[in-house]
Design a protein around this motif. Structure first.
Motif, PDB file in Angstrom:
ATOM      1  N   VAL A 132      -2.076 -22.440  37.533  1.00 22.21           N
ATOM      2  CA  VAL A 132      -1.190 -21.873  38.848  1.00 22.21           C
ATOM      3  C   VAL A 132      -2.124 -20.741  39.287  1.00 22.21           C
ATOM      4  O   VAL A 132      -2.227 -20.731  40.552  1.00 22.21           O
ATOM      5  CB  VAL A 132       0.300 -21.396  38.435  1.00 22.21           C
ATOM      6  CG1 VAL A 132       0.792 -20.780  39.494  1.00 22.21           C
ATOM      7  CG2 VAL A 132       1.053 -22.864  37.867  1.00 22.21           C
ATOM      8  N   ALA A 133      -2.544 -19.965  38.516  1.00 26.20           N
ATOM      9  CA  ALA A 133      -3.421 -18.963  38.945  1.00 26.20           C
ATOM     10  C   ALA A 133      -4.614 -19.216  39.824  1.00 26.20           C
ATOM     11  O   ALA A 133      -5.047 -18.455  40.674  1.00 26.20           O
ATOM     12  CB  ALA A 133      -3.808 -17.967  37.755  1.00 26.20           C
ATOM     13  N   SER A 134      -5.184 -20.429  39.158  1.00 30.38           N
ATOM     14  CA  SER A 134      -6.692 -20.773  39.767  1.00 30.38           C
ATOM     15  C   SER A 134      -6.268 -21.390  41.304  1.00 30.38           C
ATOM     16  O   SER A 134      -7.098 -21.335  41.941  1.00 30.38           O
ATOM     17  CB  SER A 134      -7.455 -21.927  39.028  1.00 30.38           C
ATOM     18  OG  SER A 134      -6.223 -23.234  39.118  1.00 30.38           O
ATOM     19  N   LEU A 135      -4.970 -21.492  41.639  1.00 27.73           N
ATOM     20  CA  LEU A 135      -4.606 -22.069  43.000  1.00 27.73           C
ATOM     21  C   LEU A 135      -4.561 -20.738  43.973  1.00 27.73           C
ATOM     22  O   LEU A 135      -4.812 -21.007  45.060  1.00 27.73           O
ATOM     23  CB  LEU A 135      -3.219 -22.630  42.764  1.00 27.73           C
ATOM     24  CG  LEU A 135      -3.111 -23.873  42.176  1.00 27.73           C
ATOM     25  CD1 LEU A 135      -1.788 -24.351  42.241  1.00 27.73           C
ATOM     26  CD2 LEU A 135      -4.034 -25.089  42.497  1.00 27.73           C
ATOM     27  N   PHE A 136      -4.435 -19.697  43.492  1.00 26.99           N
ATOM     28  CA  PHE A 136      -4.509 -18.373  44.307  1.00 26.99           C
ATOM     29  C   PHE A 136      -5.498 -17.226  44.064  1.00 26.99           C
ATOM     30  O   PHE A 136      -5.977 -16.819  45.076  1.00 26.99           O
ATOM     31  CB  PHE A 136      -3.195 -17.792  43.949  1.00 26.99           C
ATOM     32  CG  PHE A 136      -1.987 -18.487  44.123  1.00 26.99           C
ATOM     33  CD1 PHE A 136      -1.339 -18.722  45.520  1.00 26.99           C
ATOM     34  CD2 PHE A 136      -1.204 -19.190  43.180  1.00 26.99           C
ATOM     35  CE1 PHE A 136      -0.086 -19.313  45.725  1.00 26.99           C
ATOM     36  CE2 PHE A 136      -0.130 -19.795  43.283  1.00 26.99           C
ATOM     37  CZ  PHE A 136       0.393 -19.875  44.496  1.00 26.99           C
ATOM     38  N   VAL A 137      -6.332 -17.523  42.912  1.00 25.30           N
ATOM     39  CA  VAL A 137      -7.624 -16.847  42.746  1.00 25.30           C
ATOM     40  C   VAL A 137      -8.718 -17.779  42.198  1.00 25.30           C
ATOM     41  O   VAL A 137      -8.240 -18.297  41.483  1.00 25.30           O
ATOM     42  CB  VAL A 137      -7.175 -15.726  41.761  1.00 25.30           C
ATOM     43  CG1 VAL A 137      -8.486 -14.819  41.472  1.00 25.30           C
ATOM     44  CG2 VAL A 137      -6.054 -14.791  41.697  1.00 25.30           C
ATOM     45  N   SER A 138      -9.904 -17.577  42.957  1.00 24.15           N
ATOM     46  CA  SER A 138     -10.743 -18.177  42.904  1.00 24.15           C
ATOM     47  C   SER A 138     -11.554 -17.818  41.724  1.00 24.15           C
ATOM     48  O   SER A 138     -11.774 -16.460  41.218  1.00 24.15           O
ATOM     49  CB  SER A 138     -11.919 -18.388  44.047  1.00 24.15           C
ATOM     50  OG  SER A 138     -12.072 -16.899  44.272  1.00 24.15           O
ATOM     51  N   HIS A 139     -12.492 -18.556  40.963  1.00 23.73           N
ATOM     52  CA  HIS A 139     -13.268 -18.145  39.819  1.00 23.73           C
ATOM     53  C   HIS A 139     -12.650 -17.881  38.561  1.00 23.73           C
ATOM     54  O   HIS A 139     -13.267 -17.031  37.879  1.00 23.73           O
ATOM     55  CB  HIS A 139     -14.259 -17.057  40.334  1.00 23.73           C
ATOM     56  CG  HIS A 139     -14.856 -17.079  41.601  1.00 23.73           C
ATOM     57  ND1 HIS A 139     -15.942 -18.122  41.643  1.00 23.73           N
ATOM     58  CD2 HIS A 139     -14.954 -16.359  42.464  1.00 23.73           C
ATOM     59  CE1 HIS A 139     -16.359 -17.960  42.857  1.00 23.73           C
ATOM     60  NE2 HIS A 139     -15.844 -16.938  43.436  1.00 23.73           N
ATOM     61  N   ILE A 140     -11.455 -18.381  38.413  1.00 26.54           N
ATOM     62  CA  ILE A 140     -10.602 -18.348  37.257  1.00 26.54           C
ATOM     63  C   ILE A 140     -11.492 -19.109  36.197  1.00 26.54           C
ATOM     64  O   ILE A 140     -11.600 -18.828  34.833  1.00 26.54           O
ATOM     65  CB  ILE A 140      -9.159 -18.787  37.448  1.00 26.54           C
ATOM     66  CG1 ILE A 140      -8.438 -17.892  38.270  1.00 26.54           C
ATOM     67  CG2 ILE A 140      -8.551 -18.863  35.942  1.00 26.54           C
ATOM     68  CD1 ILE A 140      -8.066 -16.395  37.428  1.00 26.54           C
TER      69      ILE A 140
END
Length: 395
Positions: A129-137
């Motif tokens: 879910v975090a990768s959908l909003f923040v790149s380079h996770i």
């Protein structure tokens, strides 16, 4: 003689269990972000482990004396300080791996397997879910595929476990339904293959659960033999089969330069049969390491490996280290396999799928026997639950 009321005892047990689960969730969520922002997740993980030890001071002792198998690799890593080219780095790494193993055993001892798996599922979902909003996770498509495969695996067995809370099963259902499309949209055939590899070995024992033990063992062993025999015949009959297979999943014959790394690792092992010391190769100041970093455009000069657990272990701890890692892996695998053959429930099926998946990845990645690794924690927790199930069946 007076005793505490039953309600007070139950309340205390519930509080301890909830505190254990919340701290486990904190550790798991922290570690899924450790590649993107290494320092903060590592500090969060260490603080959660320290708080757990303060709240329950007897549990670290129980974890330390429970079983020697998880600690053999740690102890040999500490011993490598004697001949390490980077003794400070080796000692630091050994201590960090020890904390990681300690956390795995403590949380496994404090939680039921289903609660442990649910916590891991929530952590993997959080990173997606975090990768959908923040790149380079995630550092690469391969890491995306790994996480999505583990979301599929964990959510499947949370969803099928009738003893899980309804909320957890609902979230697991939504995650399981949404993951396949994300695997395909990741534009990685390897990710799709990873998802299938994670699910298939875990589903088979569950489908055979109504059969008696001997029949299940025969069918699973016979099926495994047929698969390996077919693969062996195929490799012998077609000289370029491996190249065709790699091309079918979008890889070149050199595995994106990994064969060069592997060749260099073999030369180091030949020259240093006891290794260079735990995590003593990928350090600033090592010319060979700098050359590989720069050829792969890694300007930060960190976060790299030989992309093969066995060669990476050989470089660090030599042939003895490879033997220790292989024996430990075999013991964990056999223990979990015996567990799932005797009791093919959702918990055992999750762990056998996870272990087969991760062990298969050891020939192209380095994800086990490292510090601050959620993969390592789940791997060792699987051994604890399998060992405990075996002791329970005996008694």
């Amino acid at each position: 003689m007076t005793t505490a009321p039953i309600s007070a005892t139950v309340h205390q047990a519930n509080w301890e269990y909830r505190a254990t689960w919340l701290l486990w969730l904190c550790c798991a969520v922290s570690l899924v972000f450790i590649q993107a922002i290494p320092t903060l997740p590592a500090v969060s993980f260490l603080c959660a482990v320290l708080l757990y030890c303060v709240l329950f001071p007897n549990r670290p002792v129980r974890a330390l004396i429970w079983n020697f198998i998880p600690w053999i690799f740690v102890m040999f890593g500490m011993l490598s300080v004697i001949w390490s080219e980077q003794p400070t780095q080796s000692l630091r790494a050994a201590l960090q791996i020890a904390v990681t193993v300690l956390a795995a055993i403590m949380f496994a001892q404090g939680l039921q397997a289903r609660s442990f798996i649910a916590g891991a599922m929530y952590a993997f979902i959080t990173s997606i879910v975090a990768s959908l909003f923040v790149s380079h996770i995630f550092g690469s498509k391969n890491q995306v595929g790994l996480t999505l495969a583990l979301v599929m695996l964990s959510s499947l067995w949370v969803m099928l476990d009738k003893q899980q809370p309804k909320l957890s099963r609902t979230i697991a259902l939504l995650a399981f339904l949404g993951t396949p499309s994300m695997l395909f949209s990741a534009d990685s055939q390897g990710a799709v293959l990873a998802g299938g590899l994670a699910l298939l070995p875990s589903v088979i024992p569950f489908l055979l659960r109504r059969l008696d033990l001997n029949t299940r063992m025969f069918l699973i062993c016979a099926g495994a033999f047929v698969v390996f025999a077919a693969l062996g015949v195929t490799l012998l009959a077609f000289d370029n089969f491996s190249d065709v297979l790699l091309q079918s999943i979008g890889k070149d014959a050199s595995l994106t330069g990994r064969t060069v790394l592997w060749s260099h690792a073999k030369n180091i092992i030949a020259d240093h049969p006891f290794g260079l010391g735990l995590q003593a190769f990928w350090v600033e100041g090592n010319r060979d390491a700098i050359r590989f970093w720069e050829s792969n455009y890694i300007t930060g000069h960190s976060g790299f490996s030989f992309h093969n657990l066995w060669l990476n272990t050989g470089v660090e701890l030599g042939l003895v280290g490879i033997l220790i890692a292989a024996c430990t892996t075999l013991v964990v695998f056999v223990s979990v396999l015996r567990w799932v053959l005797r009791d093919p429930g959702p918990e055992g099926c999750f762990f056998i799928g996870f272990i087969i998946f991760i062990v298969a990845r050891t020939f192209g990645e380095v994800e086990l026997y490292g510090q601050f690794s959620l993969i390592q924690i789940i791997f060792m927790a699987g051994y604890y639950y399998a060992h405990s199930a075996q002791r329970s069946s005996r008694s």
